[in-house]
Design a protein around this motif. Structure first.
Motif, short mmCIF file in Angstrom:
data_model
loop_
_atom_site.label_atom_id
_atom_site.label_comp_id
_atom_site.label_asym_id
_atom_site.label_seq_id
_atom_site.Cartn_x
_atom_site.Cartn_y
_atom_site.Cartn_z
N GLU A 207 3.63 -9.53 -4.33
CA GLU A 207 3.10 -10.72 -3.66
C GLU A 207 3.85 -11.04 -2.36
O GLU A 207 3.54 -12.02 -1.69
N ARG A 208 4.84 -10.25 -2.03
CA ARG A 208 5.61 -10.50 -0.82
C ARG A 208 5.40 -9.34 0.16
O ARG A 208 5.11 -8.22 -0.23
N PHE A 209 5.57 -9.65 1.45
CA PHE A 209 5.21 -8.69 2.48
C PHE A 209 6.44 -8.24 3.26
O PHE A 209 7.47 -8.92 3.30
N VAL A 210 6.27 -7.09 3.91
CA VAL A 210 7.35 -6.47 4.67
C VAL A 210 7.91 -7.42 5.71
O VAL A 210 9.13 -7.50 5.92
N GLU A 211 7.03 -8.18 6.38
CA GLU A 211 7.47 -9.07 7.46
C GLU A 211 8.44 -10.15 6.97
O GLU A 211 9.21 -10.70 7.75
N GLU A 212 8.44 -10.42 5.67
CA GLU A 212 9.29 -11.48 5.14
C GLU A 212 10.76 -11.07 5.04
O GLU A 212 11.64 -11.93 5.08
N ILE A 213 11.03 -9.80 4.89
CA ILE A 213 12.42 -9.37 4.69
C ILE A 213 12.90 -8.38 5.75
O ILE A 213 14.05 -7.96 5.71
N MET A 214 12.04 -7.99 6.68
CA MET A 214 12.44 -6.99 7.67
C MET A 214 13.54 -7.54 8.59
O MET A 214 13.70 -8.74 8.75
N LEU A 215 14.29 -6.61 9.17
CA LEU A 215 15.25 -6.96 10.21
C LEU A 215 14.48 -7.13 11.51
O LEU A 215 13.80 -6.20 11.95
N HIS A 216 14.55 -8.32 12.10
CA HIS A 216 13.79 -8.58 13.32
C HIS A 216 14.22 -7.65 14.44
O HIS A 216 15.38 -7.21 14.50
N ARG A 217 13.31 -7.34 15.33
CA ARG A 217 13.58 -6.38 16.41
C ARG A 217 14.77 -6.80 17.27
O ARG A 217 15.45 -5.94 17.84
N SER A 218 15.03 -8.11 17.34
CA SER A 218 16.17 -8.57 18.15
C SER A 218 17.50 -8.13 17.55
O SER A 218 18.51 -8.09 18.24
N GLY A 219 17.50 -7.79 16.26
CA GLY A 219 18.74 -7.38 15.61
C GLY A 219 18.84 -5.88 15.38
O GLY A 219 19.82 -5.41 14.79
N ILE A 220 17.85 -5.11 15.86
CA ILE A 220 17.87 -3.66 15.64
C ILE A 220 18.81 -3.00 16.65
O ILE A 220 18.75 -3.26 17.85
N GLU A 221 19.65 -2.14 16.15
CA GLU A 221 20.55 -1.36 17.01
C GLU A 221 19.83 -0.08 17.42
O GLU A 221 19.47 0.74 16.58
#
Length: 436
Positions: A207-221
């Motif tokens: 019932e939960r989606f990828v967008e809820e727990i993903m690392l936001h693009r601003s924090g991607i190395e």
């Protein structure tokens, strides 16, 4: 006259009333046992060879028909017993016998046909359900035509008032039943908090989606693929991560994913002759060792994404929106952490300080921390329907981008913005509001 009253008809009627009270108790107890019995426990008993438990499982599959049949039988015997008692007492006492019959039958039905059998049934639900399953299955078959007619009549009446019923819907969703049992078990000290969180976390994956727990693009190395191979090697070795996205021209244009192990293997091959020259390193093509980027929609459920990770034998995916724009990244570890909690290694020590307790009992929380993680950590119930992070929740409730020092109170908590970078709330002070 009195002697004539206690004739054969009196004793036959009394026996009939007693038999009807026993049947009433049987129907009441059966209803309670079959509805209160755990289907999981019945399944376990059935697997161990209990025919009664197997039949109880079969009978309870159609709960509407079961309850309809039991209620029909129960009402028939109760009404018949009351009618016979009224006739009997009227014969003995005349008109005043009606009131006495009502009092006596109410007491008898309440004690012996309702409270007593239901108390036993709810105390020994599975055993009682297995015991009554066979006779109740016969009752269901006998009353099936009448119950079917009643069901149609009831649905017709409800439809007149705009209420539609789903004949295939369960009385309680399985997930809600499990969640409720875990909550009760935890409150009673039977289930540990960690065990409850793990089981609920696993149940929530669908019932939960990828967008809820993903690392936001601003924090991607990320690493620019056009850099010198030597610089790319240095950045890769200095990074805490083993997989790093490579981009060209702009960060959104991901051209591959560099795995540190593959890069080191390539360097080892270059050193087969005993040394890696500057020219060899300068001419090294990093793109020859990168993996093809794996993109997933942000609306993918965590359950589906975990299955895809296992199917593809990969742990890393880039998340895009409906327009193909990069939104963040997700790993298998992120999904597993939703079940077992935070997974840390020697490079994640700093993440242990995402929440700090102050001397006055408040909590210093990073704005990027997810509401779900904070709830699990402190056993809170902050809502996560409108926002995924604590900062997002504050912005949603405030309907504005708060300034440093602003204080808000909602959902029985006090939120103070301590630090802010541009439009991002980076540090918040949260304190539960004591109930009045």
């Amino acid at each position: 006259m009195e002697t004539a009253s206690f004739d054969g008809a009196f004793w036959i009627t009394s026996a009939a009333i007693l038999l009807l009270l026993i049947l009433s108790g049987f129907f009441s107890g059966s209803e309670t046992a079959l509805t209160a019995a755990s289907r999981g426990k019945l399944r376990s008993l059935s697997d161990r060879g209990s025919k009664g438990a197997a039949l109880a499982l079969k009978v309870t599959e159609d709960s509407e028909r079961l309850i309809g049949s039991v209620l029909l039988g129960n009402n028939l015997v109760n009404i018949l017993a009351t009618s016979l008692a009224t006739a009997l007492f009227t014969r003995l006492l005349g008109e005043s016998g009606v009131a006495l019959a009502t009092l006596v039958m109410t007491a008898l039905v309440l004690i012996f046909a309702e409270v007593l059998p239901k108390t036993y049934a709810i105390t020994n639900a599975e055993a009682a359900a297995s015991l009554v399953a066979r006779p109740i299955s016969l009752v269901v078959k006998v009353f099936a035509p009448v119950v079917s007619f009643v069901r149609l009549l009831v649905r017709g009446v409800l439809r007149v008032f705009g209420i539609r019923t789903d004949p295939d819907a369960d009385l309680l969703a399985v997930r809600e039943e499990i969640a409720g049992a875990l909550s009760i078990g935890h409150s009673e000290g039977v289930v540990e908090k960690e065990d409850r969180d793990r089981i609920l976390g696993a149940l929530d994956l669908g019932e939960r989606f990828v967008e809820e727990i993903m690392l936001h693009r601003s924090g991607i190395e990320m690493i620019d693929a056009d850099l010198e191979p030597r610089e790319i090697l240095r950045l890769c070795l200095e990074s805490q991560h083993t997989r790093l996205p490579l981009y060209r021209e702009k960060p959104e244009n991901i051209v591959g994913v560099l795995h540190a192990k593959e890069l080191l293997r390539a360097m080892h091959r270059l050193a087969d002759d005993g040394d890696v020259t500057a020219e060899e390193l300068r001419n090294f093509d990093v793109m020859s060792v990168v993996m093809e980027p794996y993109f997933v929609p942000e609306t993918t459920t965590l359950d589906d994404q975990m299955r895809e990770f296992l199917k593809r034998h990969t742990h890393f995916a880039l998340v895009v929106d409906e327009y193909g724009t990069l939104q963040g990244l997700i790993t298998l570890e992120d999904i597993l952490e939703e079940i077992v909690g935070e997974i840390t290694d020697e490079f994640d020590i700093e993440e242990e300080n995402a929440v700090k307790r102050t001397e006055d009992g408040a909590f210093l929380v990073e704005g990027a921390m997810t509401i779900r993680d904070l709830n699990r950590m402190n056993d809170w119930n902050l809502p996560d329907e409108e926002a995924n992070t604590i900062a997002g929740l504050v912005i949603h409730e405030a309907q504005m981008i708060p300034a440093e020092g602003q204080v808000f109170s909602f959902h029985d908590f006090r939120f103070e913005v301590l630090e802010k970078e541009e439009n991002r709330l980076t540090l918040l002070k949260i304190r539960p509001v004591d109930p009045i």
